[in-house]
Design a protein around this motif. Sequence first.
Motif, PDB file in Angstrom:
ATOM      1  N   MET A 128      -1.519  48.333 -11.999  1.00  0.00           N
ATOM      2  CA  MET A 128      -0.366  47.300 -11.956  1.00  0.00           C
ATOM      3  C   MET A 128      -0.535  46.597 -10.722  1.00  0.00           C
ATOM      4  O   MET A 128      -1.036  46.595  -9.707  1.00  0.00           O
ATOM      5  N   VAL A 129      -0.106  45.355 -10.966  1.00  0.00           N
ATOM      6  CA  VAL A 129      -0.121  44.298  -9.860  1.00  0.00           C
ATOM      7  C   VAL A 129       1.263  43.906  -9.598  1.00  0.00           C
ATOM      8  O   VAL A 129       2.008  43.385 -10.460  1.00  0.00           O
ATOM      9  N   TYR A 130       1.793  44.310  -8.510  1.00  0.00           N
ATOM     10  CA  TYR A 130       3.241  44.159  -7.858  1.00  0.00           C
ATOM     11  C   TYR A 130       3.281  42.553  -7.175  1.00  0.00           C
ATOM     12  O   TYR A 130       2.496  42.656  -6.140  1.00  0.00           O
ATOM     13  N   ILE A 131       4.285  41.803  -7.319  1.00  0.00           N
ATOM     14  CA  ILE A 131       4.545  40.812  -6.404  1.00  0.00           C
ATOM     15  C   ILE A 131       5.736  41.206  -5.673  1.00  0.00           C
ATOM     16  O   ILE A 131       6.837  41.270  -6.444  1.00  0.00           O
ATOM     17  N   VAL A 132       5.615  41.039  -4.351  1.00  0.00           N
ATOM     18  CA  VAL A 132       6.849  41.574  -3.691  1.00  0.00           C
ATOM     19  C   VAL A 132       7.462  40.264  -2.673  1.00  0.00           C
ATOM     20  O   VAL A 132       6.640  40.155  -1.771  1.00  0.00           O
ATOM     21  N   THR A 133       8.328  39.685  -3.078  1.00  0.00           N
ATOM     22  CA  THR A 133       8.792  38.441  -2.289  1.00  0.00           C
ATOM     23  C   THR A 133      10.130  38.011  -2.569  1.00  0.00           C
ATOM     24  O   THR A 133      10.419  38.214  -3.871  1.00  0.00           O
ATOM     25  N   ARG A 134      10.946  37.549  -1.809  1.00  0.00           N
ATOM     26  CA  ARG A 134      12.450  37.128  -2.068  1.00  0.00           C
ATOM     27  C   ARG A 134      12.457  35.303  -2.021  1.00  0.00           C
ATOM     28  O   ARG A 134      13.202  34.849  -2.446  1.00  0.00           O
ATOM     29  N   HIS A 135      10.938  35.029  -1.879  1.00  0.00           N
ATOM     30  CA  HIS A 135      10.749  33.488  -1.464  1.00  0.00           C
ATOM     31  C   HIS A 135      10.305  32.701  -2.721  1.00  0.00           C
ATOM     32  O   HIS A 135       9.105  32.948  -3.198  1.00  0.00           O
ATOM     33  N   PRO A 136      11.337  31.765  -3.395  1.00  0.00           N
ATOM     34  CA  PRO A 136      10.674  31.113  -4.559  1.00  0.00           C
ATOM     35  C   PRO A 136       9.581  30.204  -4.238  1.00  0.00           C
ATOM     36  O   PRO A 136       8.675  30.152  -5.177  1.00  0.00           O
ATOM     37  N   GLY A 137       9.173  29.592  -2.942  1.00  0.00           N
ATOM     38  CA  GLY A 137       8.073  29.002  -2.591  1.00  0.00           C
ATOM     39  C   GLY A 137       6.821  29.719  -2.800  1.00  0.00           C
ATOM     40  O   GLY A 137       5.940  29.301  -3.280  1.00  0.00           O
ATOM     41  N   ALA A 138       7.118  31.007  -2.264  1.00  0.00           N
ATOM     42  CA  ALA A 138       5.822  31.954  -2.472  1.00  0.00           C
ATOM     43  C   ALA A 138       5.345  32.290  -3.849  1.00  0.00           C
ATOM     44  O   ALA A 138       4.227  32.167  -4.334  1.00  0.00           O
ATOM     45  N   LEU A 139       6.412  32.505  -4.832  1.00  0.00           N
ATOM     46  CA  LEU A 139       6.222  32.672  -6.014  1.00  0.00           C
ATOM     47  C   LEU A 139       5.549  31.312  -6.594  1.00  0.00           C
ATOM     48  O   LEU A 139       4.594  31.624  -7.476  1.00  0.00           O
ATOM     49  N   ALA A 140       6.158  30.410  -6.488  1.00  0.00           N
ATOM     50  CA  ALA A 140       5.338  29.072  -7.091  1.00  0.00           C
ATOM     51  C   ALA A 140       3.949  28.889  -6.522  1.00  0.00           C
ATOM     52  O   ALA A 140       3.118  28.536  -7.196  1.00  0.00           O
ATOM     53  N   TRP A 141       3.705  29.250  -5.271  1.00  0.00           N
ATOM     54  CA  TRP A 141       2.449  29.152  -4.757  1.00  0.00           C
ATOM     55  C   TRP A 141       1.348  30.103  -5.309  1.00  0.00           C
ATOM     56  O   TRP A 141       0.315  29.690  -5.524  1.00  0.00           O
ATOM     57  N   LEU A 142       1.779  31.231  -5.467  1.00  0.00           N
ATOM     58  CA  LEU A 142       1.212  32.260  -6.124  1.00  0.00           C
ATOM     59  C   LEU A 142       0.766  32.031  -7.711  1.00  0.00           C
ATOM     60  O   LEU A 142      -0.562  31.865  -8.142  1.00  0.00           O
ATOM     61  N   GLU A 143       1.798  31.534  -8.424  1.00  0.00           N
ATOM     62  CA  GLU A 143       1.346  30.753  -9.722  1.00  0.00           C
ATOM     63  C   GLU A 143       0.482  29.532  -9.661  1.00  0.00           C
ATOM     64  O   GLU A 143      -0.357  29.682 -10.588  1.00  0.00           O
TER      65      GLU A 143
END
Length: 100
Positions: A1-16
Motif C-alpha cells: 500500500m502507498v499512503y499519502i499523509v498530508t492536509r495540504h492541497p499544494g502538497a497533493l498537487a505537487w505529488l500528482e
Amino acid sequence: MVYIVTRHPGALAWLEQQGITGDIYVSHVKSLAPCAGDKIIGTLPLELAAKVCEAGARYFHISLDIPACWRGVELSVEQMQQCNARLVEFIAFRKAEITG
C-alpha cells in the motif's frame, strides 16, 4: 500500500505533478496502521516516522527549503518548486534517550 499523509492541497498537487499517487489518502497520521512493505509519503514528525520504519514500512518525507516568510503559509505547487520540493527517504532510525 502507498499512503499519502498530508492536509495540504499544494502538497497533493505537487505529488500528482510528480506522477506519485497513493492507494490511501489521510490527513493525519493517527489514521495510519502501516505494515511491512508499505510506503508512506508525507511530512511526519520524527517520532512517528520512526514508528513507520519500525513497522517495516518505508517513509518518504516531502522536504522543502522554506524561507521564513513562507512558514505557516499554505504553499502552491509553484511555491513548493521554488522551495526545492523533493522526496527524501528516511531509511532507519535509532532512538536513544539522553539522561543527566
